[in-house]
Design a protein around this motif. Structure first.
Motif, PDB file in Angstrom:
ATOM      1  N   THR A   1       0.844  -1.193   0.000  1.00  0.00           N
ATOM      2  CA  THR A   1       0.000   0.000   0.000  1.00  0.00           C
ATOM      3  C   THR A   1       0.876   1.238   0.000  1.00  0.00           C
ATOM      4  O   THR A   1       1.850   1.318   0.759  1.00  0.00           O
ATOM      5  N   TYR A   2       0.533   2.184  -0.844  1.00  0.00           N
ATOM      6  CA  TYR A   2       1.183   3.492  -0.865  1.00  0.00           C
ATOM      7  C   TYR A   2       0.139   4.513  -0.436  1.00  0.00           C
ATOM      8  O   TYR A   2      -0.981   4.538  -0.957  1.00  0.00           O
TER       9      TYR A   2
ATOM     10  N   ASP B   1       3.893  -3.354  11.588  1.00  0.00           N
ATOM     11  CA  ASP B   1       2.837  -4.193  11.014  1.00  0.00           C
ATOM     12  C   ASP B   1       1.912  -3.431  10.077  1.00  0.00           C
ATOM     13  O   ASP B   1       0.993  -4.009   9.485  1.00  0.00           O
ATOM     14  N   GLY B   2       2.125  -2.126   9.936  1.00  0.00           N
ATOM     15  CA  GLY B   2       1.309  -1.317   9.034  1.00  0.00           C
ATOM     16  C   GLY B   2      -0.047  -0.939   9.573  1.00  0.00           C
ATOM     17  O   GLY B   2      -0.847  -0.313   8.865  1.00  0.00           O
TER      18      GLY B   2
ATOM     19  N   GLN C   1      -5.251  -1.927   6.011  1.00  0.00           N
ATOM     20  CA  GLN C   1      -4.243  -2.983   5.901  1.00  0.00           C
ATOM     21  C   GLN C   1      -4.891  -4.345   5.645  1.00  0.00           C
ATOM     22  O   GLN C   1      -4.362  -5.161   4.894  1.00  0.00           O
ATOM     23  N   ARG C   2      -6.080  -4.589   6.240  1.00  0.00           N
ATOM     24  CA  ARG C   2      -6.808  -5.855   6.046  1.00  0.00           C
ATOM     25  C   ARG C   2      -7.583  -5.873   4.740  1.00  0.00           C
ATOM     26  O   ARG C   2      -8.109  -6.913   4.332  1.00  0.00           O
ATOM     27  N   ARG C   3      -7.737  -4.711   4.109  1.00  0.00           N
ATOM     28  CA  ARG C   3      -8.545  -4.548   2.912  1.00  0.00           C
ATOM     29  C   ARG C   3     -10.019  -4.826   3.191  1.00  0.00           C
ATOM     30  O   ARG C   3     -10.713  -5.527   2.437  1.00  0.00           O
ATOM     31  N   ASP C   4     -10.518  -4.233   4.289  1.00  0.00           N
ATOM     32  CA  ASP C   4     -11.947  -4.307   4.558  1.00  0.00           C
ATOM     33  C   ASP C   4     -12.716  -3.671   3.403  1.00  0.00           C
ATOM     34  O   ASP C   4     -12.240  -2.694   2.795  1.00  0.00           O
TER      35      ASP C   4
END
Length: 459
Positions: free
Chosen positions: A173-174, A216-217, A239-242
């Motif tokens: 991810t940016y 861990d972001g 980060q989990r892409r919910d």
């Protein structure tokens, strides 16, 4: 205040206060010889100068160039410099995809994890739309554009507003902050050929700035303009892409003896998690923030150069007036390692590049510095330098004079004014420790510099 460095043989030390380029040195021409202490120049690629933040990776360095010189520079876009031989850095490529061409501002960043170079369009302070991703893992001297449109040098829009940027630690991810309205965009780069926006919204206060992440972001440490300080944000949903990600504020800390916090660096010192935070205005210097309690972070220690301290407001004003908006401020720093760091290096605008021993955060000691030769009279040759090109300028007091600067001054960065006098460079980019004896950095007028420690100083 950081303890002064003890300069050994071969040094060319400052003549005034720690971090100062005195008015007398500017008027006599002494500042055009530069200043050094326990550090020497190995090699340089100046080109036409450079912009705010320029990373390096493996044996290569990447120099963004100023929006103000667009269409007039001999070599447009982001300059790729091969530093295989630090004594002779050479230009090997220039990147002219949209974000790289129109000034990457503070967004040009490398993912060490994946060997990717990326930037969003920063334009004249805040840009929009474009996000460019390059593979530098195979041949850092000749980056390969990954998200090109139909095999051209163009990229499809994949950003909202851009001023600052950073990679999540895993390189998937940016993030781009736009400063304006507290905007924050998260871009999924799991497939670099097809980046896509997974979040866009508001984070922190109305004017946000630079940031970094927990390993861990899941935490984003976001700086802000005023009051200066840091917001700790939970970005685990991104980060989990919910499917519908949400950012939650966890905690924050602010201070009044500085203005416009610029950058955060998460470190662990003596088992305690800290943030290293630099203020780019108001002579706030660098401070260390204990984040072991995320809800209530605490500033524990402060690192300032002598010229940044309260008694020297008049000196700051008289020295730097006429040389643009920034004077004796901190901007971007780097540590030699994130866990139990012992060295901190900072680009400190007109004070040059400074290196500190931070074995004890409460007693920082300066070890070395390098303030490159002033480039007086070369404005027209240095169109890639944000400083020399004069796009960001201001009359009157510099940013380090907090008593005469307010956020209203920052709303007029494009005013016509006399060109900066270039009596000192602007060293704004993060240094990088290379091995035990070198520091690589970019200053705006002098370009890329490969520096070597001397007199027993090591990284």
């Amino acid at each position: 205040m950081a303890q002064r460095a003890d300069c050994g043989p071969g040094s060319y030390p400052e003549t005034g206060l720690q971090g100062q380029v005195p008015l007398a040195d500017r008027q006599s021409g002494r500042s055009q010889q530069g200043y050094s202490c326990n550090m020497e120049l190995l090699g340089q690629y100046q080109g036409e100068g450079s912009t705010w933040v320029n990373p390096s990776y493996d044996h290569c360095a990447y120099m963004g160039t100023a929006f103000g010189g667009l269409g007039r520079k001999k070599s447009e876009g982001t300059q790729v410099v091969d530093v295989s031989d630090p004594g002779r850095p050479v230009l090997t490529d220039n990147l002219t995809s949209p974000a790289m061409l129109t000034d990457s501002w503070e967004s040009l960043k490398v993912s060490e994890e994946r060997g990717l170079l990326a930037a969003v369009s920063g334009g004249p302070a805040v840009g929009a739309l474009f996000f460019d991703v390059y593979d530098i893992s195979q041949d850092c001297a000749h980056p390969r554009l990954l998200n090109s449109f139909d095999a051209t040098n163009l990229t499809l829009p994949a950003n909202v507003l851009g001023h600052e940027g950073e990679w999540a630690p895993d390189g998937l991810t940016y993030y781009a902050s736009g400063s304006v309205a507290g905007s924050l965009t998260a871009i999924d780069v799991s497939d670099p050929a097809r980046p896509r926006v997974v979040y866009t919204g508001v984070a922190g206060l109305p004017l946000n700035h630079g940031f970094s992440f927990s390993p861990d972001g899941n935490r984003l440490y976001l700086t802000r303009y005023a009051p200066a300080g840091v917001d700790i944000l939970d970005v685990s949903s991104i980060q989990r892409r919910d499917p519908l990600p949400v950012i939650r504020q966890v905690g924050s800390v602010a201070w009044t003896d500085g203005l416009i916090s610029q950058q955060t660096i998460p470190i662990v010192k003596d088992g305690t998690p800290y943030l290293v935070v630099a203020d780019e205005f108001g002579a706030g210097g660098v401070r260390f923030v204990d984040i072991s309690d995320e809800i209530r972070p605490v500033v524990t220690d402060n690192l300032r150069l002598e010229i940044q301290t309260t008694p020297y407001v008049n000196e700051r004003r008289q020295d730097t007036t006429g040389n643009g908006l920034f004077g004796y401020e901190s901007h971007y720093c780097a540590v030699n390692k994130r866990t139990e760091p012992t060295r901190l290096a900072c680009g400190e605008f007109q004070s040059g590049v400074r290196v500190f021993d931070i074995t004890d955060l409460s007693k920082p000691k300066e070890l070395a510095y390098f303030n490159p030769p002033a480039q007086v009279g070369r404005n027209s040759e240095l169109l890639g330098s944000e400083h020399a090109a004069g796009l960001v300028t201001a009359t009157g007091a510099s940013a380090s004079d907090a008593t005469n600067l307010n956020l209203g001054d920052l709303s007029r960065p494009l005013e016509a004014a006399a060109p900066p006098n270039l009596t000192a460079d602007w060293c704004a980019s993060p240094p990088r420790f290379v091995g035990s004896d070198q520091l690589w950095v970019t200053c705006q007028d002098n370009g890329f510099l490969a520096l070597r420690f001397t007199n027993g100083v090591t990284a």
